[in-house]
Design a protein around this motif. Sequence first.
Motif, mmCIF file in Angstrom:
data_model
loop_
_atom_site.group_PDB
_atom_site.id
_atom_site.type_symbol
_atom_site.label_atom_id
_atom_site.label_comp_id
_atom_site.label_asym_id
_atom_site.label_seq_id
_atom_site.Cartn_x
_atom_site.Cartn_y
_atom_site.Cartn_z
ATOM 1 N N LEU A 86 0.831 -1.199 0.000
ATOM 2 C CA LEU A 86 0.000 0.000 0.000
ATOM 3 C C LEU A 86 0.866 1.250 0.000
ATOM 4 O O LEU A 86 1.844 1.316 0.743
ATOM 5 C CB LEU A 86 -0.873 0.090 1.256
ATOM 6 C CG LEU A 86 -1.663 -1.105 1.747
ATOM 7 C CD1 LEU A 86 -0.948 -1.796 2.869
ATOM 8 C CD2 LEU A 86 -2.996 -0.639 2.225
ATOM 9 N N ALA A 91 2.121 9.696 -1.853
ATOM 10 C CA ALA A 91 3.402 9.081 -2.260
ATOM 11 C C ALA A 91 3.298 8.206 -3.502
ATOM 12 O O ALA A 91 4.237 7.473 -3.813
ATOM 13 C CB ALA A 91 3.941 8.253 -1.090
ATOM 14 N N ARG A 94 5.924 7.018 -7.486
ATOM 15 C CA ARG A 94 7.351 7.327 -7.399
ATOM 16 C C ARG A 94 8.158 6.074 -7.083
ATOM 17 O O ARG A 94 9.257 6.134 -6.549
ATOM 18 C CB ARG A 94 7.621 8.456 -6.420
ATOM 19 C CG ARG A 94 7.054 8.211 -5.038
ATOM 20 C CD ARG A 94 7.481 9.295 -4.081
ATOM 21 N NE ARG A 94 6.666 10.484 -4.235
ATOM 22 C CZ ARG A 94 6.986 11.644 -3.698
ATOM 23 N NH1 ARG A 94 8.092 11.799 -3.013
ATOM 24 N NH2 ARG A 94 6.184 12.678 -3.857
ATOM 25 N N GLY A 95 7.542 4.926 -7.322
ATOM 26 C CA GLY A 95 8.289 3.667 -7.226
ATOM 27 C C GLY A 95 8.389 3.086 -5.831
ATOM 28 O O GLY A 95 9.131 2.116 -5.607
ATOM 29 N N LEU A 96 7.644 3.639 -4.853
ATOM 30 C CA LEU A 96 7.789 3.122 -3.482
ATOM 31 C C LEU A 96 7.212 1.707 -3.353
ATOM 32 O O LEU A 96 7.818 0.841 -2.708
ATOM 33 C CB LEU A 96 7.110 4.057 -2.474
ATOM 34 C CG LEU A 96 7.696 5.464 -2.338
ATOM 35 C CD1 LEU A 96 7.079 6.181 -1.142
ATOM 36 C CD2 LEU A 96 9.206 5.439 -2.211
ATOM 37 N N GLY A 98 6.978 -0.448 -5.685
ATOM 38 C CA GLY A 98 7.912 -1.323 -6.395
ATOM 39 C C GLY A 98 9.122 -1.655 -5.535
ATOM 40 O O GLY A 98 9.558 -2.810 -5.469
ATOM 41 N N GLY A 119 -2.089 -11.894 -3.884
ATOM 42 C CA GLY A 119 -3.394 -11.592 -4.481
ATOM 43 C C GLY A 119 -3.267 -10.243 -5.152
ATOM 44 O O GLY A 119 -2.907 -9.267 -4.510
ATOM 45 N N MET A 120 -3.528 -10.181 -6.448
ATOM 46 C CA MET A 120 -3.240 -8.934 -7.179
ATOM 47 C C MET A 120 -4.434 -7.968 -7.146
ATOM 48 O O MET A 120 -5.587 -8.405 -7.115
ATOM 49 C CB MET A 120 -2.884 -9.256 -8.627
ATOM 50 C CG MET A 120 -3.973 -9.969 -9.382
ATOM 51 S SD MET A 120 -3.517 -10.293 -11.081
ATOM 52 C CE MET A 120 -4.209 -11.929 -11.320
ATOM 53 N N ARG A 128 6.177 -6.734 -13.384
ATOM 54 C CA ARG A 128 7.462 -6.022 -13.318
ATOM 55 C C ARG A 128 8.407 -6.660 -12.309
ATOM 56 O O ARG A 128 9.602 -6.402 -12.319
ATOM 57 C CB ARG A 128 7.235 -4.574 -12.884
ATOM 58 C CG ARG A 128 6.432 -3.772 -13.861
ATOM 59 C CD ARG A 128 6.134 -2.418 -13.285
ATOM 60 N NE ARG A 128 5.444 -1.619 -14.299
ATOM 61 C CZ ARG A 128 5.498 -0.302 -14.366
ATOM 62 N NH1 ARG A 128 6.194 0.371 -13.484
ATOM 63 N NH2 ARG A 128 4.863 0.342 -15.306
#
Length: 323
Positions: A86, A91, A94-96, A98, A119-120, A128
Amino acid sequence: MPHAQPVRKYDADRDADAVDRIHREVGWLGGSLPKPRADARERFIRDSTAIVADIDGVAECYAASMPGSMLYRGRPIAFSGITSVLTSRIARQRGLAGATTAALVRRAALDGATVMGLGMFDQGYYERHGFGTGAYDHYAMFDPSLLNVPYCRRTPVRLTADDCEQMHAARLRRLRAHGAVSLDSSATTEFTARRSDGDFGLGFRDGAGGQLSHHLWVNPDRPGTGPYKVLWMAYETYDQFVELLGLLRNLGDQVYLVRVVEPGGIQIQDFLDRPFRRHAEAKGGTYETYSTAVANFQFRVLDVTRAVDAVASAHSAEVSIRI
Ligand SMILES: CC(C)(COP(=O)(O)OP(=O)(O)OC[C@H]1O[C@@H](n2cnc3c(N)ncnc32)[C@H](O)[C@@H]1OP(=O)(O)O)[C@@H](O)C(=O)NCCC(=O)NCCS
């Protein structure tokens, strides 16, 4: 998208309030939690590998995983399940998420998991990070009065969230089909069981010394005539499965619709009288019966050698890998 965002381990003393806020901002928590549910949530987090990413020293992204096992061709393999990812409202993008997800993948690999799953929220994002979509889950919506199993004439025991340790142990012992996953911590069962006041369990203690042998846990979406959602079923034999269906049939005079996620190897349609007639009669109504399939889960290999070992098991196999 910026990469290599710094992440760190969740620290309850420092991060609890910020992580609470993130959950509220994404809508996963609302209102004030009753104490038993708040305690269950705290235990759920404590039993997790939890990672955060900061902005200005405050956690704005939270991700967590838990160890477990996946049954693969009849043998358990070490599994890690991502239970949360989450990012707060301020925020995003900005890749957090990931970065925290990548940290969980790395941690699980170092901890010895062979496979990781989640679970997507939608398809596309976790690809990715090396995840691919798993098999379909089948959701069966049916009229329990049309189950073609005998009524259950034995009196079941009532189960509540306070029985979560026994229920979780029974879930770990359950008859599992190929690919079925269990998470080790009973906090998973407790947190789900405490989600809603009206949820209830029914089961039997046929095990040695009165141990819980088979049970189901139900969320009555609409108390009264339903739909009733069966959130899980745990049984050690197929006879026990049929007895649990018998319990659902017992409720059929009152409840018009039940939803079950089909356990592996089971087709609920086999257990229904005249399913097509009922479907035609109820079509378009509140109690429409139907089945639907959707793949909610994604998986990736963490340890190629052990994964290939599990696939090959007793047989010899030639494997070529393209990286
Ligand atoms: C999902 C969520 C965690 C992503 O958080 P985030 O920190 O903004 O994500 P990141 O910055 O790491 O990634 C954003 C990127 O993913 C992409 N993306 C998001 N969903 C995608 C999808 N379904 N398919 C492909 N790409 C997707 C975005 O377009 C963006 O890509 P870009 O930078 O190349 O344009 C956030 O939206 C969230 O908290 N949602 C609510 C809770 C939730 O559903 N969590 C997931 C549970 S499985």
